[in-house]
Design an enzyme around this catalytic site. Sequence first.
Site, PDB file in Angstrom:
ATOM      1  N   HIS A  64       0.826  -1.205   0.000  1.00  0.00           N
ATOM      2  CA  HIS A  64       0.000   0.000   0.000  1.00  0.00           C
ATOM      3  C   HIS A  64       0.862   1.258   0.000  1.00  0.00           C
ATOM      4  O   HIS A  64       0.480   2.269  -0.588  1.00  0.00           O
ATOM      5  CB  HIS A  64      -0.932   0.014   1.216  1.00  0.00           C
ATOM      6  CG  HIS A  64      -2.134  -0.865   1.060  1.00  0.00           C
ATOM      7  ND1 HIS A  64      -3.375  -0.526   1.567  1.00  0.00           N
ATOM      8  CD2 HIS A  64      -2.304  -2.071   0.461  1.00  0.00           C
ATOM      9  CE1 HIS A  64      -4.244  -1.482   1.286  1.00  0.00           C
ATOM     10  NE2 HIS A  64      -3.606  -2.441   0.619  1.00  0.00           N
ATOM     11  N   GLY A  70       5.356   5.602  -4.608  1.00  0.00           N
ATOM     12  CA  GLY A  70       6.606   4.882  -4.464  1.00  0.00           C
ATOM     13  C   GLY A  70       6.895   4.439  -3.038  1.00  0.00           C
ATOM     14  O   GLY A  70       6.195   4.791  -2.089  1.00  0.00           O
ATOM     15  N   GLU A  86      -2.159   9.553   4.208  1.00  0.00           N
ATOM     16  CA  GLU A  86      -2.548   8.296   3.556  1.00  0.00           C
ATOM     17  C   GLU A  86      -3.054   7.274   4.566  1.00  0.00           C
ATOM     18  O   GLU A  86      -3.961   6.493   4.286  1.00  0.00           O
ATOM     19  CB  GLU A  86      -1.346   7.690   2.816  1.00  0.00           C
ATOM     20  CG  GLU A  86      -0.811   8.493   1.656  1.00  0.00           C
ATOM     21  CD  GLU A  86       0.458   7.885   1.083  1.00  0.00           C
ATOM     22  OE1 GLU A  86       0.629   6.655   1.189  1.00  0.00           O
ATOM     23  OE2 GLU A  86       1.289   8.634   0.543  1.00  0.00           O
ATOM     24  N   HIS A 192      -1.958 -12.989  -1.085  1.00  0.00           N
ATOM     25  CA  HIS A 192      -3.160 -13.320  -0.316  1.00  0.00           C
ATOM     26  C   HIS A 192      -3.118 -14.745   0.216  1.00  0.00           C
ATOM     27  O   HIS A 192      -4.066 -15.191   0.865  1.00  0.00           O
ATOM     28  CB  HIS A 192      -4.411 -13.133  -1.183  1.00  0.00           C
ATOM     29  CG  HIS A 192      -4.763 -11.702  -1.406  1.00  0.00           C
ATOM     30  ND1 HIS A 192      -5.720 -11.280  -2.303  1.00  0.00           N
ATOM     31  CD2 HIS A 192      -4.262 -10.568  -0.853  1.00  0.00           C
ATOM     32  CE1 HIS A 192      -5.796  -9.961  -2.284  1.00  0.00           C
ATOM     33  NE2 HIS A 192      -4.928  -9.507  -1.404  1.00  0.00           N
ATOM     34  N   THR A 193      -2.032 -15.451  -0.029  1.00  0.00           N
ATOM     35  CA  THR A 193      -1.863 -16.766   0.575  1.00  0.00           C
ATOM     36  C   THR A 193      -1.728 -16.665   2.087  1.00  0.00           C
ATOM     37  O   THR A 193      -1.892 -17.648   2.813  1.00  0.00           O
ATOM     38  CB  THR A 193      -0.630 -17.487  -0.012  1.00  0.00           C
ATOM     39  OG1 THR A 193      -0.567 -18.814   0.505  1.00  0.00           O
ATOM     40  CG2 THR A 193       0.658 -16.765   0.341  1.00  0.00           C
ATOM     41  N   ASP A 243      -6.702 -17.529   2.595  1.00  0.00           N
ATOM     42  CA  ASP A 243      -6.402 -18.911   2.211  1.00  0.00           C
ATOM     43  C   ASP A 243      -6.954 -19.814   3.301  1.00  0.00           C
ATOM     44  O   ASP A 243      -6.380 -19.903   4.392  1.00  0.00           O
ATOM     45  CB  ASP A 243      -4.888 -19.084   2.055  1.00  0.00           C
ATOM     46  CG  ASP A 243      -4.474 -20.527   1.791  1.00  0.00           C
ATOM     47  OD1 ASP A 243      -5.348 -21.410   1.748  1.00  0.00           O
ATOM     48  OD2 ASP A 243      -3.260 -20.761   1.632  1.00  0.00           O
ATOM     49  N   THR A 246      -4.237 -23.183   4.162  1.00  0.00           N
ATOM     50  CA  THR A 246      -2.967 -22.996   4.881  1.00  0.00           C
ATOM     51  C   THR A 246      -2.780 -21.506   5.159  1.00  0.00           C
ATOM     52  O   THR A 246      -1.897 -20.862   4.596  1.00  0.00           O
ATOM     53  CB  THR A 246      -1.775 -23.530   4.063  1.00  0.00           C
ATOM     54  OG1 THR A 246      -1.757 -22.893   2.776  1.00  0.00           O
ATOM     55  CG2 THR A 246      -1.862 -25.026   3.872  1.00  0.00           C
ATOM     56  N   ASP A 251       2.641 -20.052   0.620  1.00  0.00           N
ATOM     57  CA  ASP A 251       2.813 -21.126  -0.352  1.00  0.00           C
ATOM     58  C   ASP A 251       1.921 -20.862  -1.552  1.00  0.00           C
ATOM     59  O   ASP A 251       1.381 -19.763  -1.701  1.00  0.00           O
ATOM     60  CB  ASP A 251       2.506 -22.487   0.288  1.00  0.00           C
ATOM     61  CG  ASP A 251       1.109 -22.541   0.913  1.00  0.00           C
ATOM     62  OD1 ASP A 251       0.249 -21.692   0.560  1.00  0.00           O
ATOM     63  OD2 ASP A 251       0.861 -23.422   1.759  1.00  0.00           O
TER      64      ASP A 251
END
Length: 335
Positions: A64, A70, A86, A192-193, A243, A246, A251
């Site tokens: 984010h 940057g 922000e 997002h794992t 996820d 797991t 992973d």
Amino acid sequence: MALPLLSIFLFSSLTLFSLTESKLNIDYYNKTCPQFDKIIQQIVVDKQLAAPTTAAGALRLFFHDCMVGGCDASLLISSNSFSQSERDTDINLSLPGDAYDVVTRAKTALELQCPGIVSCADILAVATRDLITMVGGPFYSIRLGRKDSFESYAKDVEGHIARPNMTMDTIINMFASKNLNVQEMVALVGAHTIGFSHCSEFRKRLFKFSQTSESDPTMNPTYVQALQTLCGNNTKDMAAFNDVMTPGKFDNMYFINLQKGLGLLASDQAMIYDQRTKPFVELYAKDQDAFFKAFTHAMEKVSVYQVKLGKMGEVRRRCDIVNQLLVNPNKKIGG
């Protein structure tokens, strides 16, 4: 198909560093703060063991920050009575306190060891990498020497960070505006794992989805039932792991889940149906090494996006406030 796709990606990654970015150096703190790596590693280990969601939070915080102007730690600046930074825009309000805290702890320790030397932007980049590695993800090199921004503008955030209800066209174009191609986008979304999302971000998929379906038909029915139970009271504070299989391990299970209708966010699940993103989802679901290599190169690319060098920035004494505000609290820092 996997080998050509990966080869093209790796070839293109060789040209990702501009002349300006090449001024960054892996060994930047070797002489000025030789304990830099050791101090961050110790802070990271202690924090992750105490709060297991820190890794996911720091990764979101890093991304984010980098996507808006940057990698300059502008997201770490607090709002003041004159302006909003922000940090306090709606999309950033869900960023967990543990993510900010691990940077603050590292900064405090480094200021005691080598005051005025290490930027908050570099701390965030390295702490994120170390946390990813700690939960099973790949190690990657980080070029150091970023400076911290002088300001933070709340109005600059919208349109730079993807939302769950955005179309795939919008998300792809958003990443393209940061010089990130579709493959790089898919690899980065694979973050997002780990982590979780609040019911408010995916509830529309569960109830009164359309005139013909109560829930999103692309979702696994058993998964829908479990989420309906979780979010049935319309409680915005409830959350589910991105996820489900797991959740605490970095992973490729996230991509396997998409193939089974176990994608939590609509924008994530859409990647298995869009012909531009589907080949990469299938590749990473089949080959974790391919995902790790692609994620590594994409993170290296993001980490040098519009970095500030020299007089373009400063090394903040505190990550939540620009140096001038320590002297003049009434100075405006945002819009």
